[in-house]
Design an enzyme around this catalytic site. Structure first.
Site: not given
Ligand code: NDP
Length: 292
Positions: A52, A96, A119
């Site tokens: 990412k 994460q 997200d």
């Protein structure tokens, strides 16, 4: 059979984002800034976050990786989240998953400011998405929609069977596919571990979205000829013959199913790369939506 090439499509998307960022720079505007919080040393998480961050660099975003030790307390992580919420230089950020067991992931995700939740995991974004309002759509389902749209796959009136009902993949993609949108207007069936006679359902599907996390689960006799098959699964299967010691497997027995499908995503190179591209897209949207 045609391959739904997620790798190539994600690359196109990245080029579009990169061009957008370059125009922003030319206008003297601040470029989007994504932060990623990683707690602990989980191998797969390190790989995902690394990729990412590299993608951010590629498109010209600013990126910040905040790596915290495995024994970080929940309170310390929540403080970090508050700091990111308050930092005007950060447009969006991700925490994460999975988090270490001693941290309540739900509590952490609820603390993320919805306008920075690229997200799309916060209930505010999930609710807005479900109501077809402007929202950050979780990157994996968003990537599937984008792939279907870019390949101009007809979905309207088709029967879409989604296997899996998780909050980050199965449930949101089932909602999106049922909505009035280009890749949508489908009649959706959601299956899960309690579903009886799953094969009878998958055999009726015009579009099959497999998101259960069991390698090679979907066999050729479970698929209607001409179906569109989207494989979300990513499982590391130990393989002594591979230099890494494992291979990545999807939920679809690709070699057996591909000849029967009209379109199919490979693993790797299908939904996975699209997920990262859509995270970049969400970060660009965050920069634009939060500009004022
Ligand atoms: P979860 O484990 O959260 O959910 C799995 C779902 O599959 C559950 O709803 C479960 O049912 C259902 N399920 C499990 N076994 C069966 C079965 N035998 N028959 C029917 N349904 C079953 O997984 P995620 O949704 O987070 O992820 C699914 C897969 O996608 C994983 O391989 C994951 O690694 C991958 N993934 C890939 C991403 C990408 O970027 N390509 C991103 C995110 C995930 P129940 O609810 O009843 O338990």
């Amino acid at each position: 059979m045609k391959l739904l090439d997620g790798k190539a499509t994600a690359q196109h998307l990245k080029e579009e984002v990169k061009a957008h960022v370059s125009e922003m720079k030319q206008r003297g505007e601040r470029v989007p800034h994504l932060a990623a919080v990683l707690v602990g040393n989980d191998g797969a998480s390190l790989t995902y976050v690394g990729s990412k961050v590299r993608s951010c660099e590629y498109v010209g975003f600013e990126s910040t990786l905040i790596q915290l030790p495995e024994d970080t307390t929940e309170a310390a992580l929540l403080e970090q989240v508050d700091a990111l919420n308050a930092d005007p230089a950060i447009d969006g950020y991700i925490v994460q998953l999975p988090l270490p067991k001693h941290i309540d992931a739900e509590k952490v995700l609820l603390a993320v400011a919805p306008h920075k939740d690229v997200d799309g995991f916060h209930p505010t974004n999930f609710g807005r998405m479900a109501l077809e309002l402007e929202a950050f759509i979780p990157a994996t389902p968003y990537g599937i929609i984008e792939l279907l749209e870019r390949y101009e796959i007809p979905t309207s009136g088709k029967h879409c069977v989604v296997v899996g009902r998780s909050a980050i993949v199965g449930r949101p993609i089932s909602i999106l596919m049922s909505q009035k949108r280009t890749a949508g207007n489908a009649t959706v069936t959601v299956a899960h571990s309690r579903t009886e006679n799953l094969e009878a359902l998958t055999r009726q599907a015009d579009i099959l979205i497999m998101a259960l996390g069991i390698p090679d689960y979907l066999k050729s006799d479970m698929v209607k000829p001409g179906a569109v098959v989207i494989d979300v699964g990513i499982t590391r299967v130990p393989d002594a013959n591979h230099p890494k010691g494992y291979v990545i497997k999807g939920d679809v027995d690709f070699d057996a199913v591909a000849p029967k499908a009209s379109y199919i995503t490979p693993v790797p190179g299908g939904v996975g790369p699209m997920t990262i591209a859509m995270l970049l897209k969400n970060t660009l949207l965050a920069r634009m939506w939060n500009a004022n």
